[in-house]
Design an enzyme around this catalytic site. Structure first.
Site, PDB file in Angstrom:
ATOM      1  N   LYS A   1      10.949   9.724 -24.825  1.00  0.00           N
ATOM      2  CA  LYS A   1       9.871  10.848 -25.516  1.00  0.00           C
ATOM      3  C   LYS A   1      10.034  11.045 -26.809  1.00  0.00           C
ATOM      4  O   LYS A   1      10.830  11.921 -27.237  1.00  0.00           O
ATOM      5  CB  LYS A   1      10.343  11.947 -24.227  1.00  0.00           C
ATOM      6  CG  LYS A   1       9.191  12.764 -24.324  1.00  0.00           C
ATOM      7  CD  LYS A   1       9.428  13.904 -23.015  1.00  0.00           C
ATOM      8  CE  LYS A   1       8.291  14.902 -23.041  1.00  0.00           C
ATOM      9  NZ  LYS A   1       7.183  14.606 -22.717  1.00  0.00           N
TER      10      LYS A   1
HETATM   11  N1  PPE Z   1       4.177  11.108 -19.219  1.00  0.00           N
HETATM   12  C1  PPE Z   1       4.165  11.552 -20.474  1.00  0.00           C
HETATM   13  C2  PPE Z   1       3.448  10.639 -21.568  1.00  0.00           C
HETATM   14  C3  PPE Z   1       4.482  12.976 -20.595  1.00  0.00           C
HETATM   15  O1  PPE Z   1       4.482  13.298 -21.951  1.00  0.00           O
HETATM   16  C4  PPE Z   1       5.024  13.596 -19.774  1.00  0.00           C
HETATM   17  C5  PPE Z   1       5.480  14.981 -19.777  1.00  0.00           C
HETATM   18  C6  PPE Z   1       5.196  13.127 -18.436  1.00  0.00           C
HETATM   19  C7  PPE Z   1       4.680  11.887 -18.253  1.00  0.00           C
HETATM   20  C8  PPE Z   1       5.753  14.057 -17.340  1.00  0.00           C
HETATM   21  O2  PPE Z   1       7.041  14.216 -17.388  1.00  0.00           O
HETATM   22  P1  PPE Z   1       7.782  15.345 -16.597  1.00  0.00           P
HETATM   23  O3  PPE Z   1       7.284  16.602 -17.466  1.00  0.00           O
HETATM   24  O4  PPE Z   1       9.367  15.039 -16.722  1.00  0.00           O
HETATM   25  O5  PPE Z   1       7.338  15.354 -15.296  1.00  0.00           O
HETATM   26  N2  PPE Z   1       4.841  15.459 -21.009  1.00  0.00           N
HETATM   27  C9  PPE Z   1       5.272  16.861 -21.615  1.00  0.00           C
HETATM   28  C10 PPE Z   1       4.664  17.323 -22.845  1.00  0.00           C
HETATM   29  C11 PPE Z   1       3.090  17.757 -22.752  1.00  0.00           C
HETATM   30  C12 PPE Z   1       2.570  18.163 -24.142  1.00  0.00           C
HETATM   31  O6  PPE Z   1       1.374  18.017 -24.219  1.00  0.00           O
HETATM   32  O7  PPE Z   1       3.333  18.386 -24.879  1.00  0.00           O
HETATM   33  C13 PPE Z   1       5.251  18.167 -20.701  1.00  0.00           C
HETATM   34  O8  PPE Z   1       4.700  18.174 -19.655  1.00  0.00           O
HETATM   35  O9  PPE Z   1       6.012  19.228 -21.063  1.00  0.00           O
END
Ligand code: PPE
Length: 308
Positions: free
Chosen positions: A159
């Site tokens: 990330k």
């Molecule tokens: N894919 C991506 C690209 C992503 O950024 C997130 C989280 C997920 C999947 C889902 O992961 P999880 O939160 O572990 O279920 N994105 C984070 C950031 C969003 C933002 O705009 O900043 C979040 O959901 O916190």
């Protein structure tokens, strides 16, 4: 505007929100050399609070840093403790938690050299990411003209801050075109994920989601897979074409920020009945019960804390 809270944990101490600043020559500002997490804390029905899967999020933060070759100067336990400390100092019963590890200022140029590794944890109240109505009625999305990262171009399991330029491009394009969010296809043309969410579809009561090869291993994705299995649904992780989404009964996004958001339209085609479907609603209901501490079977996912 982010709703400010009083303190931000920054390099080991709580500093007032306005003083959590960096120099303009911060390496990460120029080259995207940082990694972050998105975590949510919820106020439970019994008045206590919990951070959802805090430890797993911090493990992913450390893994992201490892992928980028960044040595984090804090241990997993210290990061967990720092989160508690920040939430308590800000008296937040529920919040969005944003840890960020980044290469600070010192040397310039692509090589990060011995620049300091800086760590902060910000917490603030954050409502529904895609709007209050979205959780109930569902959103309209388009398949992006931008492709998701190739696994050997960017590190899709990290990330990493720099990775998110791709998300920003997709999201701003989608919003400019009148949609709520974007779906990104991977380099083989299969469905990858949203700009900040994983994606699921339902067909004949079976759940499908792209396998993990080119997408972030979302903790909400993992939670929903476990929850759906526990509720008796079959879940298949496989390559999904956008045409499969067009003919799905239900489609939804998962993410910490987005929680479990139904998708009611993709590329101007109505999904199912054009509203949150039955399976989506069932999962949403059970998921929110877990988040509010109402289901003891999933207590191990909750990091309880108290601000009093
Ligand atoms: N894919 C991506 C690209 C992503 O950024 C997130 C989280 C997920 C999947 C889902 O992961 P999880 O939160 O572990 O279920 N994105 C984070 C950031 C969003 C933002 O705009 O900043 C979040 O959901 O916190």
């Amino acid at each position: 505007m982010v709703q400010q809270s009083e303190y931000i944990w920054f390099d080991g101490e709580l500093v007032p929100w306005e003083q959590a600043n960096v120099h303009v020559l911060t390496h990460a500002l120029h080259y995207g050399t940082g990694v972050f997490e998105g975590i949510r804390a919820y106020e439970c029905t019994d008045g206590s609070s919990e951070v959802f899967r805090l430890k797993e999020h911090m493990v992913r933060l450390l893994d992201s840093a490892k992928i980028l070759g960044i040595k984090v100067p804090y241990s997993l336990e210290e990061l967990v403790q720092a989160t508690d400390e920040t939430l308590k100092a800000n008296k937040l019963k529920g919040a969005y938690v944003r840890p960020l590890v980044f290469v600070g200022d010192g040397a310039m140029g692509v090589h990060p050299g011995n620049n300091p590794i800086r760590v902060c944890i910000a917490t603030w109240p954050w409502g529904a990411y895609l709007g209050d109505e979205a959780l109930e009625k569902g959103i309209r999305v388009r398949c992006s003209s931008y492709t998701r990262h190739h696994v050997n171009v960017m590190m899709t399991k990290a990330k990493a801050c720099g990775n998110y330029v791709n998300s920003v491009l997709a999201k701003t394009e989608a919003v400019a075109d009148g949609y709520d969010e974007a779906i990104l296809l991977d380099t083989t043309g299969h469905v990858a994920e949203g700009s900040g969410e994983n994606i699921f579809m339902v067909k004949d009561e079976v759940l499908y989601t792209p396998h993990l090869s080119q997408v972030l291993g979302g903790l909400t994705r993992d939670s929903v897979i476990q929850l759906a299995s526990d509720l008796g649904y079959e879940v298949r992780e496989m390559a999904i074409g956008r045409d499969m989404l067009y003919t799905a009964d239900e489609v939804f996004f998962t993410g910490t920020a987005a929680e479990l958001t139904p998708i009611r339209e993709i590329d101007r085609r109505q999904v199912g009945e054009g509203k949150a479907g039955d399976v989506t609603k069932a999962l949403q209901t059970e998921f929110f019960k877990i988040l509010k501490g109402e289901n003891e079977d999933y207590e191990h996912w909750l990091h309880r804390y108290s601000v009093d």
